[in-house]
Design an enzyme around this catalytic site. Structure first.
Site, PDB file in Angstrom:
ATOM      1  N   ARG A  63      31.396  61.569  34.625  1.00  0.00           N
ATOM      2  CA  ARG A  63      31.520  61.822  36.058  1.00  0.00           C
ATOM      3  C   ARG A  63      32.255  60.695  36.761  1.00  0.00           C
ATOM      4  O   ARG A  63      32.983  60.929  37.726  1.00  0.00           O
ATOM      5  CB  ARG A  63      30.126  62.026  36.664  1.00  0.00           C
TER       6      ARG A  63
ATOM      7  N   ILE B   3      28.597  67.510  41.484  1.00  0.00           N
ATOM      8  CA  ILE B   3      27.800  66.436  42.080  1.00  0.00           C
ATOM      9  C   ILE B   3      28.576  65.136  41.926  1.00  0.00           C
ATOM     10  O   ILE B   3      28.920  64.730  40.808  1.00  0.00           O
ATOM     11  CB  ILE B   3      26.418  66.333  41.414  1.00  0.00           C
TER      12      ILE B   3
ATOM     13  N   HIS C 224      25.555  72.848  54.128  1.00  0.00           N
ATOM     14  CA  HIS C 224      24.484  73.371  53.290  1.00  0.00           C
ATOM     15  C   HIS C 224      23.876  74.586  53.988  1.00  0.00           C
ATOM     16  O   HIS C 224      23.633  74.549  55.195  1.00  0.00           O
ATOM     17  CB  HIS C 224      23.409  72.305  53.066  1.00  0.00           C
TER      18      HIS C 224
ATOM     19  N   GLU D  15      28.342  79.352  59.690  1.00  0.00           N
ATOM     20  CA  GLU D  15      28.979  78.251  58.971  1.00  0.00           C
ATOM     21  C   GLU D  15      30.431  78.094  59.412  1.00  0.00           C
ATOM     22  O   GLU D  15      30.937  76.977  59.592  1.00  0.00           O
ATOM     23  CB  GLU D  15      28.928  78.499  57.461  1.00  0.00           C
TER      24      GLU D  15
END
Length: 220
Positions: free
Chosen positions: A70, A97, A114, A179
């Site tokens: 990552r 992530i 979110h 949103e």
């Protein structure tokens, strides 16, 4: 002389419906963010086609060749952002992530949305969880990104009622409409220099223009 617009990158993994809403808002000459780059971790992301049609630079950093490294993946993203002079990062359905080191580099300069009223229902399946818990209200939250998932200071939120006959799909559809209103607003507030973070609270500077035209490209 007017202030220069903040060079903004949108990171996506798929169709990027929130990205599209931000692009539409950015067509307003007074919108304080310039969408300078759309970056995806998937070469097949439909949002790349949308961005290219708008004449926006696109890039792909495929996570798969990094084989779970990552830090190396995020370093490659950082290199692309720096090469494009990016000042603000907007996550719009970016399904990776990010590492704490990368997040720290963009502290208070990286936003995410979110689909719940944080701090309730972090993680996945937020709409069904809201229904199962008997919530009367559900909604969405735009926040600054922190290393802990779905935990950063809240910039904007919007709520919708949970109806008695709602299922996950119907509730999700109504929240998605909201949103598309609150995310462009949040980007405008940050790019326009109207936010500051004090602990976990985002303080938003009000302007005379807000009272004169509250619905402009901001959702209230």
């Amino acid at each position: 002389m007017s202030n220069p617009k903040m060079r903004t990158a949108i990171l996506i993994s798929g169709r990027g419906s929130n990205m599209t809403a931000i692009l539409e808002a950015a067509r307003n000459k007074d919108y304080p963010a310039e969408i300078a780059l759309v970056l995806a971790n998937n070469a097949d992301a439909k949002g790349l086609e949308t961005a290219a049609a708008e004449g926006i630079a696109t890039a792909v950093v495929d996570h798969r060749p990094f084989k779970g490294d990552r830090e190396a993946f995020d370093a490659e993203i950082q290199s692309v952002l720096e090469a494009n002079g990016i000042e603000l990062v907007v996550l719009a359905g970016f399904m990776r992530i990010l590492t704490p080191g990368f997040v720290d580099k963009w502290r208070d300069r990286m936003l995410n949305i979110h689909p719940s009223l944080l701090p309730s229902f972090k993680g996945l399946h937020t709409h069904q969880r809201a229904i199962d818990t008997g919530c009367r209200l559900a909604g969405c939250t735009v926040h600054f990104v922190r290393a802990d998932m779905d935990s950063g200071p809240i910039i904007t939120q919007a709520a919708v009622p949970v109806l008695d006959d709602d299922d996950e799909d119907s509730l999700s559809a109504r929240i998605l409409v909201m949103e598309h209103k609150v995310y462009p607003r949040a980007v405008a507030l940050v790019a326009g220099g109207r936010t500051r973070v004090e602990g976990m609270r985002v303080i938003i500077a009000q302007t005379d223009e807000d009272s004169q035209s509250p619905s402009r490209f901001l959702f209230h």
